[in-house]
Design a protein around this motif. Structure first.
Motif, PDB file in Angstrom:
ATOM      1  N   ASP A 174     -14.676 -26.920 157.011  1.00 24.49           N
ATOM      2  CA  ASP A 174     -15.254 -28.024 156.735  1.00 24.49           C
ATOM      3  C   ASP A 174     -14.865 -28.330 154.902  1.00 24.49           C
ATOM      4  O   ASP A 174     -14.569 -28.738 154.055  1.00 24.49           O
ATOM      5  CB  ASP A 174     -16.591 -28.202 157.591  1.00 24.49           C
ATOM      6  N   GLU A 193     -25.101 -36.361 148.010  1.00 25.75           N
ATOM      7  CA  GLU A 193     -24.033 -37.724 148.613  1.00 25.75           C
ATOM      8  C   GLU A 193     -23.349 -38.288 147.694  1.00 25.75           C
ATOM      9  O   GLU A 193     -22.178 -39.190 148.052  1.00 25.75           O
ATOM     10  CB  GLU A 193     -25.034 -38.202 148.884  1.00 25.75           C
ATOM     11  N   LYS A 195     -24.483 -33.430 156.833  1.00 25.00           N
ATOM     12  CA  LYS A 195     -23.945 -33.451 157.787  1.00 25.00           C
ATOM     13  C   LYS A 195     -23.604 -32.078 158.723  1.00 25.00           C
ATOM     14  O   LYS A 195     -24.066 -31.408 158.617  1.00 25.00           O
ATOM     15  CB  LYS A 195     -22.296 -34.180 157.623  1.00 25.00           C
ATOM     16  N   GLU A 212     -29.071 -29.749 155.564  1.00 22.45           N
ATOM     17  CA  GLU A 212     -28.552 -30.333 156.557  1.00 22.45           C
ATOM     18  C   GLU A 212     -27.462 -31.681 156.196  1.00 22.45           C
ATOM     19  O   GLU A 212     -28.322 -32.588 156.300  1.00 22.45           O
ATOM     20  CB  GLU A 212     -28.082 -30.583 157.928  1.00 22.45           C
TER      21      GLU A 212
END
Length: 365
Positions: free
Chosen positions: A256, A339, A328, A326
């Motif tokens: 990720d 974001e 995601k 967090e």
């Protein structure tokens, strides 16, 4: 590299500060170097946790602090459900048997005056054999220790004849194998590997990494691997934590993190990794960081990365400390605008982006 889901070691708000002393007798403390300043993380049993960051970010200090080789200035370390933050004496010694370290420079970490047999049997003499070893090798005796040393040498790909030799008689890769054997001979639960391949030739690095993975499968080891080589960390790690100036700025699974980095510092680090395909390499954008790493004795206010961040927003970055949150599932980032950066709503400073240089292939008029 599978994990059971429970945490072997958990760290909460850990701090390691070194006093800055002045005066004729250095008896006056005028400040502190904040090598590790409020790091929280958890490592699952059986996984490999990679710690990355540039030199001076505190990753090696954090690794040593996990083993209580560095005194902490605050925070909490829980190992296998027990708080070891303030353990001392015999209690700490018994815990140390279950936590071992592989050092960066095997020539410096192996005593040149000791034979390999002495280096490998010394931990057994200090701590004794585990219950599993007693069943396999018998009673505690010099012959039993020798048999265990021979067994470990074979597991790391070294011959029995190495026992009578000394560290200077081996190559760097062989010395690191011996260092790994010494760390694993006690059957520990946790191994901290501090830059385990950085001092080795590239041709040997893959062999040592494969050895670490094989030993992990055999003994069910949990690793914390400290490294600056992002390619090495990606190959060996399940989870990666990115450190900057004593703090953790991003944490995610290896896949990720490399597929979608969210912190500006991580984005800049990954943009600097060369790609073997020339066409892809020539078309990539690189992020240039301006300035030097600030002093850990006097870190910037607000976000510690804001003095070098191409995405810096004056209204918030230089005044408010971002929380490691967090974004995601399983992906944590300490950035106010993560974001917005990911969505492209906040653009980097044009001077910080190194556009690919495309040569004009047309003939000269």
């Amino acid at each position: 590299m599978s994990s059971t889901g429970d945490h072997l070691i958990e760290v909460t708000d850990l701090k390691v500060h070194y006093p800055i002393r002045k005066g004729l007798l250095f008896d006056r403390t005028v400040g502190h170097v904040k090598a590790v300043d409020g790091v929280s993380l958890a490592v699952r049993r059986g996984e490999t946790y990679g710690l990355v960051g540039e030199s001076g970010c505190g990753k090696s200090t954090l690794g040593r602090a996990l083993l209580r080789l560095e005194e902490t200035a605050g925070g909490r370390i829980v190992f296998d459900g027990a708080d070891i933050t303030d353990l001392k004496g015999e209690q700490l010694r018994r815990t140390r048997r279950r936590m071992q370290m592989v050092f960066q420079d095997p020539m410096a970490s192996l005593d040149p005056r000791q034979s390999i047999q002495s280096l490998l049997t010394e931990p057994l003499t200090v701590h004794g054999l585990s219950e599993v070893d007693r069943e396999e090798f018998g009673k505690n005796s010099s012959k039993t220790y020798l048999a265990k040393a021979v067994s470990m040498l074979e597991m790391v790909g070294m011959p029995r004849s190495a026992l009578e030799k000394y560290p200077h008689e081996f190559s760097g890769g062989q010395r690191q194998r011996i260092g790994i054997a010494r760390a694993v001979i006690l059957n520990p639960d946790l191994v901290i590997a501090d830059e385990p391949v950085s001092a080795l030739d590239v041709s040997v690095q893959a062999q040592v990494i494969n050895l670490l993975e094989r030993l992990q499968d055999t003994f069910g080891l949990t690793y914390v691997v400290v490294a600056h080589d992002l390619a090495v960390v990606r190959h060996i790690s399940d989870t990666i934590g990115v450190m900057y100036l004593g703090t953790l700025v991003e944490e995610a699974s290896a896949d990720d993190l490399y597929a979608e980095p969210m912190h500006p510092y991580t984005i800049a680090l990954l943009s600097a990794i060369p790609v073997p395909d020339p066409d892809v390499e020539d078309s990539r954008e690189r992020i240039l960081l301006s300035g030097d790493l600030p002093s850990p004795a006097n870190p910037p206010s607000g976000c510690r990365f804001h003095t070098r961040c191409p995405w810096k927003q004056e209204t918030k970055c230089d005044s408010e400390v971002p929380e490691l949150r967090e974004i995601k599932p399983g992906h944590k980032v300490a950035c106010h605008f993560a974001e917005s950066i990911l969505a492209g709503r906040v653009k980097p400073d044009e001077d910080a982006v190194l556009e690919p240089r495309i040569e004009d292939a047309s003939p000269t008029q």
